[in-house]
Design a protein around this motif. Structure first.
Motif, PDB file in Angstrom:
ATOM      1  N   MET A 214       0.802  -1.219   0.000  1.00 35.95           N
ATOM      2  CA  MET A 214       0.000   0.000   0.000  1.00 35.95           C
ATOM      3  C   MET A 214       0.837   1.273   0.000  1.00 35.95           C
ATOM      4  N   ARG A 215       1.825   1.331   0.867  1.00 38.66           N
ATOM      5  CA  ARG A 215       2.602   2.566   0.961  1.00 38.66           C
ATOM      6  C   ARG A 215       3.836   2.307   1.806  1.00 38.66           C
ATOM      7  N   SER A 216       4.740   3.263   1.783  1.00 40.46           N
ATOM      8  CA  SER A 216       5.891   3.152   2.673  1.00 40.46           C
ATOM      9  C   SER A 216       6.036   4.468   3.421  1.00 40.46           C
ATOM     10  N   ALA A 217       6.602   4.395   4.592  1.00 35.99           N
ATOM     11  CA  ALA A 217       6.787   5.591   5.405  1.00 35.99           C
ATOM     12  C   ALA A 217       7.790   5.248   6.490  1.00 35.99           C
ATOM     13  N   ALA A 218       8.323   6.279   7.109  1.00 38.43           N
ATOM     14  CA  ALA A 218       9.266   6.031   8.182  1.00 38.43           C
ATOM     15  C   ALA A 218       8.528   5.699   9.469  1.00 38.43           C
ATOM     16  N   ALA A 219       9.162   4.920  10.308  1.00 44.22           N
ATOM     17  CA  ALA A 219       8.601   4.627  11.620  1.00 44.22           C
ATOM     18  C   ALA A 219       9.763   4.475  12.589  1.00 44.22           C
ATOM     19  N   TYR A 220       9.594   5.013  13.767  1.00 44.63           N
ATOM     20  CA  TYR A 220      10.682   4.927  14.735  1.00 44.63           C
ATOM     21  C   TYR A 220      10.840   3.503  15.231  1.00 44.63           C
ATOM     22  N   TRP A 221      12.078   3.060  15.315  1.00 48.67           N
ATOM     23  CA  TRP A 221      12.379   1.728  15.858  1.00 48.67           C
ATOM     24  C   TRP A 221      11.858   1.662  17.296  1.00 48.67           C
ATOM     25  N   ARG A 222      11.116   0.663  17.568  1.00 47.94           N
ATOM     26  CA  ARG A 222      10.517   0.425  18.871  1.00 47.94           C
ATOM     27  C   ARG A 222       9.661   1.609  19.342  1.00 47.94           C
ATOM     28  N   GLY A 223       9.129   2.336  18.360  1.00 47.55           N
ATOM     29  CA  GLY A 223       8.108   3.333  18.670  1.00 47.55           C
ATOM     30  C   GLY A 223       8.564   4.550  19.451  1.00 47.55           C
ATOM     31  N   SER A 224       9.859   4.812  19.488  1.00 43.15           N
ATOM     32  CA  SER A 224      10.306   5.980  20.237  1.00 43.15           C
ATOM     33  C   SER A 224      11.045   6.940  19.329  1.00 43.15           C
ATOM     34  N   GLU A 225      10.689   8.228  19.438  1.00 45.04           N
ATOM     35  CA  GLU A 225      11.348   9.189  18.555  1.00 45.04           C
ATOM     36  C   GLU A 225      12.814   9.387  18.905  1.00 45.04           C
ATOM     37  N   LYS A 226      13.245   8.779  19.998  1.00 44.62           N
ATOM     38  CA  LYS A 226      14.663   8.842  20.343  1.00 44.62           C
ATOM     39  C   LYS A 226      15.466   7.837  19.512  1.00 44.62           C
ATOM     40  N   ASN A 227      14.765   6.851  18.965  1.00 40.22           N
ATOM     41  CA  ASN A 227      15.440   5.804  18.190  1.00 40.22           C
ATOM     42  C   ASN A 227      15.518   6.189  16.716  1.00 40.22           C
ATOM     43  N   PRO A 228      16.383   5.485  15.965  1.00 36.16           N
ATOM     44  CA  PRO A 228      16.457   5.767  14.528  1.00 36.16           C
ATOM     45  C   PRO A 228      15.150   5.412  13.829  1.00 36.16           C
ATOM     46  N   GLN A 229      14.945   6.050  12.684  1.00 35.75           N
ATOM     47  CA  GLN A 229      13.757   5.742  11.905  1.00 35.75           C
ATOM     48  C   GLN A 229      14.063   4.637  10.911  1.00 35.75           C
ATOM     49  N   LEU A 230      13.156   3.678  10.856  1.00 34.84           N
ATOM     50  CA  LEU A 230      13.257   2.628   9.848  1.00 34.84           C
ATOM     51  C   LEU A 230      12.243   2.932   8.757  1.00 34.84           C
ATOM     52  N   GLN A 231      12.395   2.262   7.631  1.00 34.40           N
ATOM     53  CA  GLN A 231      11.422   2.433   6.559  1.00 34.40           C
ATOM     54  C   GLN A 231      10.396   1.325   6.673  1.00 34.40           C
ATOM     55  N   ARG A 232       9.146   1.724   6.830  1.00 34.68           N
ATOM     56  CA  ARG A 232       8.074   0.749   7.007  1.00 34.68           C
ATOM     57  C   ARG A 232       7.300   0.608   5.704  1.00 34.68           C
ATOM     58  N   VAL A 233       7.098  -0.633   5.298  1.00 37.05           N
ATOM     59  CA  VAL A 233       6.270  -0.888   4.116  1.00 37.05           C
ATOM     60  C   VAL A 233       4.960  -1.504   4.596  1.00 37.05           C
ATOM     61  N   TYR A 234       3.855  -0.880   4.215  1.00 42.51           N
ATOM     62  CA  TYR A 234       2.546  -1.407   4.575  1.00 42.51           C
ATOM     63  C   TYR A 234       1.967  -2.207   3.425  1.00 42.51           C
ATOM     64  N   GLY A 235       1.341  -3.319   3.760  1.00 40.89           N
ATOM     65  CA  GLY A 235       0.675  -4.117   2.736  1.00 40.89           C
ATOM     66  C   GLY A 235      -0.613  -4.681   3.263  1.00 40.89           C
ATOM     67  N   THR A 236      -1.363  -5.291   2.365  1.00 41.10           N
ATOM     68  CA  THR A 236      -2.596  -5.932   2.785  1.00 41.10           C
ATOM     69  C   THR A 236      -2.671  -7.284   2.104  1.00 41.10           C
ATOM     70  N   ALA A 237      -3.347  -8.235   2.735  1.00 38.95           N
ATOM     71  CA  ALA A 237      -3.489  -9.571   2.152  1.00 38.95           C
ATOM     72  C   ALA A 237      -4.832 -10.139   2.567  1.00 38.95           C
ATOM     73  N   TRP A 238      -5.472 -10.856   1.662  1.00 39.42           N
ATOM     74  CA  TRP A 238      -6.821 -11.371   1.893  1.00 39.42           C
ATOM     75  C   TRP A 238      -6.934 -12.791   1.380  1.00 39.42           C
ATOM     76  N   PRO A 239      -7.940 -13.520   1.864  1.00 40.51           N
ATOM     77  CA  PRO A 239      -8.100 -14.913   1.422  1.00 40.51           C
ATOM     78  C   PRO A 239      -8.295 -15.036  -0.087  1.00 40.51           C
ATOM     79  N   THR A 240      -9.020 -14.078  -0.679  1.00 46.35           N
ATOM     80  CA  THR A 240      -9.266 -14.172  -2.116  1.00 46.35           C
ATOM     81  C   THR A 240      -9.067 -12.817  -2.775  1.00 46.35           C
ATOM     82  N   LYS A 241      -8.917 -12.870  -4.087  1.00 43.16           N
ATOM     83  CA  LYS A 241      -8.785 -11.654  -4.870  1.00 43.16           C
ATOM     84  C   LYS A 241     -10.036 -10.777  -4.691  1.00 43.16           C
ATOM     85  N   ASP A 242     -11.200 -11.405  -4.588  1.00 39.42           N
ATOM     86  CA  ASP A 242     -12.439 -10.639  -4.409  1.00 39.42           C
ATOM     87  C   ASP A 242     -12.433  -9.890  -3.078  1.00 39.42           C
TER      88      ASP A 242
END
Length: 658
Positions: A214-242
């Motif tokens: 779906m998209r990519s964005a930065a996210a702080y490692w272990r959720g703290s702004e004191k930590n480095p930012q990692l690149q997060r890739v969001y995706g979705t998956a479902w049982p069927t194409k429908d």
RNA sequence: GCUGGCGUGGCGCAAUCGGUAGCGCACCUGUCUUGUAAACAGGUGGUUGAGAGUUCGAGUCUCUUCGCCAGCUCCA
């Protein structure tokens, strides 16, 4: 003949050979992705033991979907490391409607990269790799993952607090033994592996083509702004194409309803860049909406025993030290302005000023509950990155009210307010909600007051919330610095939830301001103040209602309630007279006397989402009637004028949706 | 605030490798106006968010800045 064991499958006992795997029990059913063995989710390759109780977990169940998505996240990670040799793995848990995976990469992902990653993922899926579980010791894991610094960090955190380490980290390292999942190709070679608690689907094939990044964005490692930012890739998956398509359609529908888009299309409001971010202006049509809401809410407050007051937008900053706002939340307030050597601040909350009204003279117990209310305009210096349309702005019109009560009657007042709030939301067409109880957590420096005070306040709120019979969700750490709160989370027409009203129990400010009242026995007592906001913010509420109704507001809120469209020029006067009669009854009317042709006028009326389009041509005029066209395209022709007027006025008065 | 993407008339979009900024809607003018989602014709409007740089030449490349979008963090 091998030995037999007995297992319970879906409630009935079965005798199977030793070494039988969970998957073999459900052979042939491709919807089964994992099994629940004695209550624990296990891979289908899990070897059963005598006495095991086994249930199938299908891909369309909540657990099954989570496993599918988690496995898809693994495929994503494998694809990323294929295309980006430098990528270090973070965590990759399933989330609502999908999954994400965090990576430390040299260059952040570009939208085009996602396309390439999807292709690589599809190839991996088509290879039909199996997910093989392997137990390792901490030392083995650390050695094998020496090149994965984040994974090593998780190994060190294993057990108990992994979930606290980072949201979702629990799926990487469980509380028990440490495991690595290997992705194995058909020829038995190992394609890839990842430290993971599992379980996983047996084979990547099951993912099919029902996934999407779906998209990519930065996210702080272990959720703290004191930590480095990692690149997060969001995706979705479902049982069927429908299922995937249905999900994407849902997102498209949400986009169509986006209040920022509808606000421009319907000419309701805008955000001029000249003003600055988060500062909306309401156009005449949006102004109608705002005024209708405010008028109604003001009237309802007065009916509920409130007195309408007014306070300034700025104050000497000393006031906010007294209230506690400045020491505790200074970063949320705009910087001070220097006026005649004094520091003034834009107000972020009206409560300190209401306290001054309370304090303006001596109060008697006979006056309590004393309820003060206003539409206070408050200003909050929200970080630029969090601003979002009308739902997160820097200028907020808050329906800010404060009830001053005795400790003994606080519970009754909270109940009174909750009933009031829920009734009000219902009047605006939001009738699906749950409650959240926000309390203090262990980070005590964020909160003021004693343990006893907090416990007493929380108890009052909890009792009322529980008695309401609504679902109550705990929110530890979500309280205001001065006290716990109940908030109402409302679901809109497409199932999203929004925080609306809040009711907060405050024992701190009365103390800080030295508020008191004289009790019946002549003693001086300290009141409790209960903050309540019904909409939270008028701006946000307008945004939420716009999306809830997709711009097709109930008649009473519609900026234009009736639009007259004459079939031809000749009938404009006749229709105008009908509209004048409606206008005399307070109905907001417009006549389309432009030189557009009739079909074009219908199209414009339809696009404007006006609830009643009144049409008149020869047939109507001859019969002393008008014709209705509704937003769904349906029509009602030849309605006598008096009946038409009655119908419209009744719809407004009953706050009906048409 | 952080990371990334994106900024072309009011709105939605186009402009190959850097080579004269176009289209639709809206708006204005005129002709038209008879039953439920677009009559016809003509016209106004932009120097491409702003600033600087590279170049013979910049919407296209570089830098700075402002804004928008998404996510993270935050949300009294």
């Amino acid at each position: 003949m091998s030995a037999q064991i007995t297992v319970t499958v879906a409630g009935s006992e079965r005798s199977v050979a030793e070494q039988t795997t969970a998957g073999e029990l459900f052979e042939g059913d491709r919807t089964v992705v994992v099994a629940r063995v004695n209550g624990q989710l296990r891979d289908l390759f899990h070897v059963l033991a005598d006495g095991d109780v086994v249930e199938a977990v299908t891909v369309d169940s909540e657990d099954g979907l989570a496993v599918l998505r988690h496995s898809t996240a693994h495929v994503l990670a494998q694809a990323v490391q294929q295309l980006r040799a430098d990528a270090k793995l973070g965590i990759g848990p399933p989330i609502r409607d999908g999954f994400y995976y965090d990576f430390d990469v040299e260059t952040p992902f570009h939208p085009d990269d996602l396309k390439a990653l999807e292709k690589a993922m599809q190839k991996i899926i088509n290879e039909g790799q199996t997910f093989a579980r392997r137990v390792v010791t901490d030392a083995e894991a650390l050695e094998e993952l020496a090149h994965e610094p984040y994974k090593c960090e998780l190994v060190g955190l294993k057990g108990g607090n992994a979930e606290e380490a980072a949201e979702g980290a629990g799926v990487e390292v469980g509380a028990g033994e440490l495991t690595i999942y290997d992705n194995v190709r058909r020829d038995g070679t190992r394609a890839w592996g990842d430290l993971c608690r599992g379980p996983h689907i047996p084979n990547t094939k099951l993912i099919g083509n029902a996934f999407k990044l779906m998209r990519s964005a930065a996210a702080y490692w272990r959720g703290s702004e004191k930590n480095p930012q990692l690149q997060r890739v969001y995706g979705t998956a479902w049982p069927t194409k429908d299922d995937l398509k249905a999900y994407l359609d849902r997102l498209a529908e949400a986009e169509r309803r986006d209040h920022r888009r509808l606000g421009a299309e319907l000419d309701l409001f805008s955000f001029p860049t000249e003003l600055g971010p988060g500062l909306p202006v309401f156009h005449p049509k949006g102004g109608v909406l705002k005024r209708e809401m405010e008028d109604y809410v003001r009237a309802r407050h007065i009916e509920e025993g409130f007195q309408y007051v007014g306070t300034p937008h700025i104050s000497k900053e000393e006031l906010f030290f007294t209230s506690g706002h400045l020491p505790y939340y200074s970063q949320g307030m705009f910087p001070a302005m220097d006026v005649d050597g004094q520091h003034y601040r834009l107000k972020a909350m009206s409560c300190p000023m209401h306290n001054l009204i309370y304090k303006a003279r001596q109060r008697s117990y006979r006056e309590l509950p004393l309820r003060l209310f206003e539409f206070g305009t408050v200003y909050r210096d929200e970080k630029s990155g969090v601003l979002q349309g009308l739902t997160r702005v820097r200028m907020i019109t808050q329906d800010d009210s404060h009830s001053y009560v005795t400790k003994e009657t606080a519970g009754a007042e909270v109940k009174h307010l909750l009933d009031f709030v829920l009734g009000l939301l219902k009047d605006f067409g939001l009738d699906d909600y749950y409650l959240e109880l926000s309390t203090r957590d262990d980070a005590k420096d964020k909160f003021i007051g004693s343990d006893e005070q907090w416990a007493a306040a929380t108890k009052v709120l909890e009792e009322v919330a529980t008695a309401s019979g609504l679902d109550l969700v705990p929110d530890p750490g979500g309280a205001a610095y001065y006290g716990p709160k109940i908030s109402v989370q409302a679901r809109d027409a497409i199932g999203r939830t929004w925080q609306m009203s809040t009711i907060q129990y405050d024992f701190n400010q009365p103390e800080r301001f030295g508020l008191e009242y004289q009790a019946a026995d002549g003693s001086r007592e300290q009141p409790v103040m209960i903050h309540s906001a019904k909409f939270g913010s008028i701006e946000r509420f307008i945004g939420v209602l716009t999306e809830h109704y997709a711009g097709a507001f109930p008649v009473w809120l519609s900026p234009v309630q009736v639009l007259g469209v004459p079939v031809a020029e000749d009938y404009a006067d006749y229709l105008g007279e009908v509209l004048d009669r409606l206008k005399a009854k307070g109905v907001r009317v417009e006549l389309d006397d432009s030189d557009d042709r009739f079909p074009k006028k219908i199209r414009n009326a339809s696009k404007s989402k006006v609830p009643f389009t009144l049409i008149a041509g020869e047939e109507d005029r001859a019969a002393g009637a008008v014709s209705f066209r509704f937003r769904d395209g349906s029509q009602k022709n030849g309605v006598p004028i008096d009946d038409a007027i009655d119908e419209i006025v009744a719809a407004i008065e009953s706050r009906a949706q048409v």
